[in-house]
Design a protein around this motif. Sequence first.
Motif, PDB file in Angstrom:
ATOM      1  N   GLN A  36      46.876 -29.805  74.015  1.00 13.47           N
ATOM      2  CA  GLN A  36      47.635 -29.394  75.197  1.00 13.47           C
ATOM      3  C   GLN A  36      48.975 -30.144  75.293  1.00 13.47           C
ATOM      4  OE1 GLN A  36      45.355 -30.043  78.711  1.00 13.47           O
ATOM      5  NE2 GLN A  36      46.238 -28.284  79.770  1.00 13.47           N
ATOM      6  N   GLY A  37      48.902 -31.452  75.038  1.00 15.49           N
ATOM      7  CA  GLY A  37      50.112 -32.278  75.092  1.00 15.49           C
ATOM      8  C   GLY A  37      51.132 -31.838  74.065  1.00 15.49           C
ATOM      9  N   VAL A  38      50.657 -31.618  72.845  1.00 17.64           N
ATOM     10  CA  VAL A  38      51.569 -31.178  71.781  1.00 17.64           C
ATOM     11  C   VAL A  38      52.132 -29.799  72.120  1.00 17.64           C
ATOM     12  CG1 VAL A  38      51.736 -30.500  69.353  1.00 17.64           C
ATOM     13  CG2 VAL A  38      50.534 -32.578  69.963  1.00 17.64           C
ATOM     14  N   SER A  39      51.276 -28.931  72.648  1.00 18.29           N
ATOM     15  CA  SER A  39      51.721 -27.579  73.013  1.00 18.29           C
ATOM     16  C   SER A  39      52.899 -27.627  73.968  1.00 18.29           C
ATOM     17  CB  SER A  39      50.591 -26.806  73.691  1.00 18.29           C
ATOM     18  OG  SER A  39      49.628 -26.475  72.744  1.00 18.29           O
ATOM     19  N   LYS A  40      52.847 -28.562  74.902  1.00 20.47           N
ATOM     20  CA  LYS A  40      53.936 -28.658  75.886  1.00 20.47           C
ATOM     21  C   LYS A  40      55.242 -29.047  75.195  1.00 20.47           C
ATOM     22  CE  LYS A  40      51.430 -29.125  80.120  1.00 20.47           C
ATOM     23  NZ  LYS A  40      50.565 -30.041  80.859  1.00 20.47           N
ATOM     24  N   HIS A  41      55.148 -29.999  74.272  1.00 15.70           N
ATOM     25  CA  HIS A  41      56.345 -30.391  73.520  1.00 15.70           C
ATOM     26  C   HIS A  41      56.869 -29.200  72.708  1.00 15.70           C
ATOM     27  CE1 HIS A  41      56.731 -34.540  74.478  1.00 15.70           C
ATOM     28  NE2 HIS A  41      55.532 -34.876  74.038  1.00 15.70           N
ATOM     29  N   ILE A  42      55.921 -28.484  72.085  1.00 19.57           N
ATOM     30  CA  ILE A  42      56.319 -27.337  71.265  1.00 19.57           C
ATOM     31  C   ILE A  42      57.007 -26.273  72.123  1.00 19.57           C
ATOM     32  CG2 ILE A  42      55.415 -25.390  69.870  1.00 19.57           C
ATOM     33  CD1 ILE A  42      55.476 -28.010  68.314  1.00 19.57           C
ATOM     34  N   GLN A  43      56.487 -26.081  73.332  1.00 17.88           N
ATOM     35  CA  GLN A  43      57.113 -25.094  74.217  1.00 17.88           C
ATOM     36  C   GLN A  43      58.581 -25.442  74.485  1.00 17.88           C
ATOM     37  OE1 GLN A  43      54.666 -24.628  77.759  1.00 17.88           O
ATOM     38  NE2 GLN A  43      52.930 -24.164  76.413  1.00 17.88           N
TER      39      GLN A  43
END
Lengths: 116, 140
Positions: free
Chosen positions: A47-54
Amino acid sequence: MVDYRSEELDEIFHALSNSTRRHIVLELTKKDLTVNELAEKYDMSVQGVSKHIQVLVRSGLVTQKRAGRLKRCSFNYETLENVSELIQRYRAFWEARLEALEKYFNKKKIKENKKK
Amino acid sequence: MSENTVVVKKVISAPRDEVFEAFTDAEIMSKWFFPDEDMSAEVTNNPVVGGDYTLKMYAKNGDIYTHVGEYKEISPPEKLVFTWNSDFVQNTVVTVILEESGSGTEVTISHDLLPSVEMAENHRGGWTGCLNRLETIFSA
C-alpha cells in the motif's frame, strides 16, 4: 522555447522531492518492477509503495502496464528529458546573464576612461 | 543542493561591491538582466529581506516575460538569496555568491529548480504540514 505547463513541472519536482521516490525511480531506470517487488526491496507495505507509485505516475515519470494479474512499473525517460531541458535552458539563461553583466562593466570602464 | 540545481560561475572584472550593486540596484539591473541583445528589461525592487522584486523582460515581438520574487537574504557584498517565479517555474530559489578573485569578482549563481517548501508554506498555508503528514502515512 519548450512549452512547459508549470503544473506539470510542479508534479515532477514534487515527485522527486521525496528520497524514497527518487530511489524507486533509480531502480526503475535499471529494470521494470512490479509494486510487490518494489515493496520487498524497500521493506514497505504494498500500500505504501502504491502511494509513491501513484505520485510518480501522476508526474509522468513512471508508467504502469498490466501484465496478467500484476502491474509492471517502468520509468518514462521522456518526462525526465523535459526536466533536463528546463535545467539546460536555465543554465544557458544564467550564463548569458553573466556575460551581459561583464559587458555592462566593460562599457562602464570605457565610459570612465573617456572621462579621464 | 540537489541534482535539480543549476550552477554557473564567472569571474567579472569589477570590484565585489560594484557587482553586488549590479545585482540589487534596479536601474543597473535593467541594463543587463535580459536574455537577448534586442530585448529590454524593467526592474522594480525593494532590496531588503522580505522585500519583493519584479523583473519584466520585453521581447521585440511584444512578448513580456515577468519574473517576481522575494529577497530572502541580503548580505553585501557577498551573498544574495531570492525566490524566483516565472511562467515556467514557481517557488524556486536563486543564490548569488560573490568572492574576490584577484582584482575581479567570482560570481556563482545557484538556481535550485525544486520548488521551495518554505515558500510553499508561506503561500499555500500548511502545505508543509500536509507533506509531513503524507510522510507519516507512507512510513506507517
